[in-house]
Design a protein around this motif. Structure first.
Motif, PDB file in Angstrom:
ATOM      1  N   PHE A   1      -3.780   1.929  -4.791  1.00 51.11           N
ATOM      2  CA  PHE A   1      -4.466   0.769  -5.729  1.00 51.11           C
ATOM      3  C   PHE A   1      -3.353   0.974  -7.011  1.00 51.11           C
ATOM      4  O   PHE A   1      -2.801   2.317  -7.449  1.00 51.11           O
TER       5      PHE A   1
ATOM      6  N   VAL B   1      -1.879  -4.233  -2.521  1.00 49.69           N
ATOM      7  CA  VAL B   1      -2.373  -2.901  -2.502  1.00 49.69           C
ATOM      8  C   VAL B   1      -1.804  -2.475  -0.963  1.00 49.69           C
ATOM      9  O   VAL B   1      -1.462  -1.115  -0.946  1.00 49.69           O
TER      10      VAL B   1
ATOM     11  N   TYR C   1      -5.639  -7.358  -2.709  1.00 51.58           N
ATOM     12  CA  TYR C   1      -5.687  -6.153  -1.987  1.00 51.58           C
ATOM     13  C   TYR C   1      -4.692  -6.419  -1.053  1.00 51.58           C
ATOM     14  O   TYR C   1      -3.838  -5.493  -0.665  1.00 51.58           O
TER      15      TYR C   1
END
Lengths: 354, 339, 310
Positions: free
Chosen positions: C161, C155, C151
């Motif tokens: 995402f 991301v 993440y």
């Protein structure tokens, strides 16, 4: 062609396929709208309202062309984090949003309560339908002070029922959750002792109770262990047809959870202008004592006009027709006064100045 | 094959360049892996820094996890992680090695072959490959255990294993509660169901890797042992397993690592109670399960605390591997035999 | 039973087996060594059968709870909304295939080439020991942490995402298995084969590609298959990276790798916890499909490896 040749061809084709499909540069304020004319909205957050949101979004996108709206439950905390990190178009949280978190978003956030729910106590006792629990009783159970089912505190409220001389197996949530937060907030409101220790939290230091993960874990534990009691979402209990305890509210009435008693619970709290309200201990006579709003979190400014338009249209749908889906799924429709306030607040979400 | 190598010639210029390039590439990739791990560890430690400064070493020795009072400590989780992992490793290694030996000795193929011989089918073209196919089927079945998602293992544990274990465990608790391992009753999730399911999850790793190690022992070593009059099992225990020990231990290390870090299944099965108890039936908590249960809702400071717990887990893995390597080095000093 | 060699019976002085009691050479359970061997064989057979019981138990549970949902329709349809009947998880299956393929592209070359380096290194090589140590540290990495790392590493950097982020998280979990298993497999290739190749004038690269890797292929494949089996079934790394989507990842012949991608593992996680019968059954059916998918991949891998060996 030998197998090595075959494999290298497959590999190169795969690589070319992958490279040719990579698209979409990073952007701010959430993922960009797809080039193919499909407008996409991505949301993430609390798992409590996930079934209702999923239903709304699916119904809306089936009825409209070129629209894709997705929602994934990752937890209220992660939902808030995603909003702050700008990796989603909107978030959702059972615990609203803390002021310090709201400040981290430069364009500002608008919280809108979208629906509400209730929390019920489900239990596993043979031949004991409609168990009534007074405030002192259920607070005491979760404090670990009321240890047996035939304790006078419980027996007092249930004169006709035969309560066994069995220890109470309390089941609580193993995972940090908004449901726990709301339940413990309520318990703290009705019991001084509980407020001091363990107090309201997503993951409090319970004095008693075996832990199970998720609504489904608590349900499984309660259903497989006679003499158990645990707290779960009303929608979950309704769909699974689980027994629910009838609880005493502030006015002294014993009220079962239902759409009406839930609405009464919500109505006892005035909704302020920032649309963040807690109904920790409703005082209306027919109110069910454990109810909560749940919020969607939007940015105050969106860059993409198409997304903004879709968002506004979606919000209108959710606040009008969407509310009709609440009851079947076990959620409590927003009171009409609240809906008006929320509709007005949607005007705060507008296009970013370019 | 397209290219042919003329026998016994020194490498040509272009071959040498390719060789240099490929060797450097391997070196770079190895370095890349190490850098990736270092980067991951660095990121986690950085995220954990504020929490580490605030809670210090009491984090490792305390037993209360109370977010409202700002008290965080993971000693029960450290205990739970090690306890469940070691139990799972013992059970998983026993059954995993047994299955690996069963597969490598080809018992099933032998039995099928004997069956075919009774019916005189052993040389027939359509039936003669059956023994090998049956062996392959068995090998695939065991490896299929690895394909089951951890969420499904968690649900299986909840719906099948715990209800099955509960009467047995409570019976044992009633009769033998003086014995520390049985001193509490099984109220649902606990150490035993979690460890059992964990052992099943790591079993395919141990079996698959150990089987490969055992079958790659040169046949002449096995034949030499038989020739000296050793029975099948004397050969297995005294010759084959020691020779294959490098591979077998490699598999066990991977399995132990997995057992330490398994998240989803344990989050559902271990009971998530912050207690330290020798009893097999008591609930416990592991570092990975703590992370899984708390991370989705964690905000701000709590994330730092959870990262601190992650650092502790990484440190435990490193420590266990370092100790393991030392033990292996001592043990295999005498074992690397003739190859 | 006593046997005597009939050839020598007419020439007793030349009988080398004079005085030997052949019955002693028979296999008899009365001898402790034989008894031990047979008993251990029995124990090991029993334990293997016991080890298979969980597999049948799980598959039976999946079949019983989700079997009725398994039909071709389920692969062609999108996930249903709560209280809706029917629906399927075709998009999640596509997503899993995409994410696993991407993860393999990242972790398989990285793992195998690193393993080649490690296998060729001498025992005292500090750098190789460090690389091996870091790989071993990664074996205990909890899956949720892989998701958290991906993440913040992918991301946050790309702003959304994506399947790529999910693949990075899954690769982290796959890498140690592939690397360590491949290294052991290559090391187990008999030294003679390597020396013979070098003696013929082959460079180290040629030895690696034409001798070591082909011979070690079954072992390497085991590692890759174990890694893929695990990677396909992990939920936690995908929740924070690839998230989920209720729509098809491949639509109109166009596949976007930088958007939220559905996967079977996340679908199972989502649906298994819902109170709706339809969803729960679909979750079980999806689990069954996932297991079958890995089995098929396993079989394909094995047949490719066997064809190579010929």
């Amino acid at each position: 062609m030998n197998s090595r040749g075959a494999r290298s061809i497959v590999f190169s084709v795969l690589v070319l396929f992958v490279l040719s499909s990579c698209s979409s540069a990073p952007s701010s304020g959430g993922p960009a709208a797809d080039a193919g004319g499909v407008v996409k909205l991505q949301g993430a957050g609390a798992s409590f309202p996930a079934p209702l949101y999923t239903k709304w979004f699916k119904t809306y996108s089936s009825a409209h062309q070129n629209v894709q709206i997705d929602y994934q439950s990752v937890g209220s905390g992660s939902g808030v984090k995603s909003v702050i990190d700008k990796t989603v178009d909107f978030g959702a949280s059972d615990a609203a949003m803390k002021p310090e978190d709201m400040q981290k978003v430069d364009v500002g956030v608008q919280l809108l309560p979208m629906t509400a729910g209730a929390i019920v106590l489900t239990y596993n006792l043979k031949d004991v339908p409609g168990l009534k629990l007074s405030r002192k009783a259920y607070a005491g159970i979760f404090l670990g002070e009321v240890k047996k089912w035939n304790d006078p505190l419980i027996a007092q409220a249930n004169p006709g029922l035969k309560l066994p001389d069995q220890p109470i197996n309390v089941v609580v949530r193993a995972d940090s959750s908004g449901t726990t937060f709301v339940f413990t907030k309520h318990l703290s409101a009705i019991s001084e002792k509980f407020a001091q220790n363990p107090g309201a939290n997503n993951m409090p230091n319970w004095a008693v109770g075996t832990k199970s993960k998720g609504n489904e874990g608590v349900t499984a534990s309660v259903m497989t262990t006679p003499g158990s009691i645990g707290y779960i979402e009303y929608g979950y209990a309704l769909s699974q047809k689980l027994p629910m305890a009838v609880l005493e509210n502030k006015s002294g009435n014993f009220v079962a959870a239902s759409t009406e008693s839930g609405s009464a619970g919500l109505a006892s709290t005035e909704m302020p202008d920032d649309l963040i309200a807690w109904a920790s201990d409703p005082d209306m006579k027919e109110a069910y004592p454990i109810v909560t709003y749940t919020w969607m979190i939007f940015y105050k400014k969106y860059q993409d006009k198409k997304k903004l338009d879709l968002l506004q249209a979606l919000l209108q749908y959710c606040l009008t027709d969407g509310q009709k889906d609440s009851e079947a799924l076990g959620y409590i429709p927003l009171p009409p006064a609240v809906i008006e306030k929320v509709k007005a607040a949607t005007q705060n979400i507008s296009l970013a100045a370019s | 094959m397209a290219e042919t190598i003329e026998i016994a010639q020194p490498p040509s210029r272009s071959q040498q360049t390719v060789d240099w390039f490929f060797r450097k590439l391997c070196l770079v990739f190895a370095g890349l892996s190490a850098v990736l791990v270092a980067f991951i560890v660095l990121k986690i430690v950085t995220a954990a820094m504020p929490a580490m400064k605030q809670y210090g070493l009491e984090f490792l020795t305390g037993t209360t996890w109370d977010p409202n009072k700002d008290q965080f400590a993971v000693l029960p989780e450290i205990w739970g992680t090690l306890y469940t992992a070691v139990l799972a490793l013992i059970v998983g290694s026993a059954f995993g090695l047994a299955a690996a030996i069963f597969l490598s000795e080809g018992y099933l193929a032998e039995t099928v072959f004997r069956l075919l011989r009774i019916f005189d089918l052993d040389a027939s073209p359509s039936w003669s490959r059956l023994p090998d196919q049956v062996e392959l089927l068995l090998k695939n079945l065991i490896e299929l255990l690895a394909a089951i998602p951890s969420v499904v293992y968690g649900l299986w544990g909840l719906f099948v294993v715990i209800p099955m274990l509960r009467p047995v465990c409570n019976w044992m608790h009633d009769r033998m509660s003086w014995f520390p391992l049985f001193s509490t009753d099984l109220s649902g999730p606990g150490v035993l169901p979690a460890s059992l399911v964990l052992s099943i999850m790591i079993l395919p790793t141990i079996t698959a890797i150990s089987r490969d190690a055992l079958t790659s022992v040169p046949p002449k070593i096995r034949m030499a042992a038989y020739g000296m009059g050793a029975t099948r099992w004397e050969t297995i225990l005294a010759v084959l397993v020691p020779t294959a020990s490098r591979g077998i231990i490699g598999g066990i290390i991977l399995a132990f690592g997995r057992a330490l870090g398994e998240t989803m299944a344990l989050a559902m099965l271990v009971g998530n109670a912050n207690v330290i108890n020798l009893s097999l039936f008591s609930p416990a908590n592991t570092l990975a399960a703590l992370l899984a249960n708390n991370f989705p809702e964690a905000r701000g400071k709590e994330i730092g605390v959870l990262m601190y717990a992650a650092v502790v887990l990484l440190a435990i893995t490193m420590l266990v591997n370092a100790i393991g390597s030392m033990i292996i080095q001592r043990a295999s000093a005498g074992m690397e035999g003739a190859k | 039973m006593s046997r005597t060699d009939t050839t020598f019976s007419s020439m007793p002085d030349l009988n080398p087996f004079e005085g030997v009691d052949f019955s002693e050479l028979d296999r008899s359970l009365r001898r402790p060594r034989t008894l031990f061997s047979v008993a251990m064989s029995g124990v090991v057979t029993l334990m293997t059968m016991l080890a298979l019981i969980p597999l049948f138990s799980v598959v039976l549970m999946l079949l019983w709870r989700g079997g009725r949902k398994l039909s071709l329709a389920v692969f062609a349809q999108l996930p249903p909304a709560p209280l809706e009947q029917g629906g399927g998880f075709g998009n999640a299956l596509e997503g899993t295939l995409i994410i696993v393929a991407l993860s393999m592209i990242i972790s398989v070359p990285l793992g195998i080439l690193s393993a080649v380096y490690l296998a060729e290194s001498e025992a005292g090589n500090r750098f190789a020991n460090l690389v091996r140590f870091t790989a071993k540290t990664l074996t205990g990495f909890p899956s949720i942490l892989a998701g958290v790392f991906a993440y913040s590493a992918v991301v946050l950097v790309t702003g959304g995402f994506s399947a790529v982020a999910g693949a990075v998280a899954v690769s982290i979990l796959m890498l140690p298995t592939i690397m360590l298993t491949a290294e052991d497999a290559i090391r187990m290739v008999p030294a003679k084969m390597k020396e013979a190749a070098i003696g013929m004038g082959a460079t180290k690269t040629q030895t690696a590609w034409m001798v070591m890797l082909p011979t070690a292929l079954p072992g390497i494949l085991t590692g890759v298959m174990l890694a893929v089996a695990r990677g396909a079934g992990e939920t936690a790394p995908l929740i924070f990276t690839a998230l989920f989507s209720n729509y098809w990842p491949v639509s109109g012949g166009h596949m976007n790798l930088m958007q939220a991608t559905p996967s079977l593992a996340v679908l199972i996680y989502n649906f298994a916890g819902m109170p709706f019968q339809n969803q729960v059954e679909l979750a079980w059916a999806a689990a069954l499909v996932l297991v079958l998918m890995v089995l098929i991949t396993n079989l394909i891998g094995q047949s490719l490896s066997r064809r190579r060996a010929r």
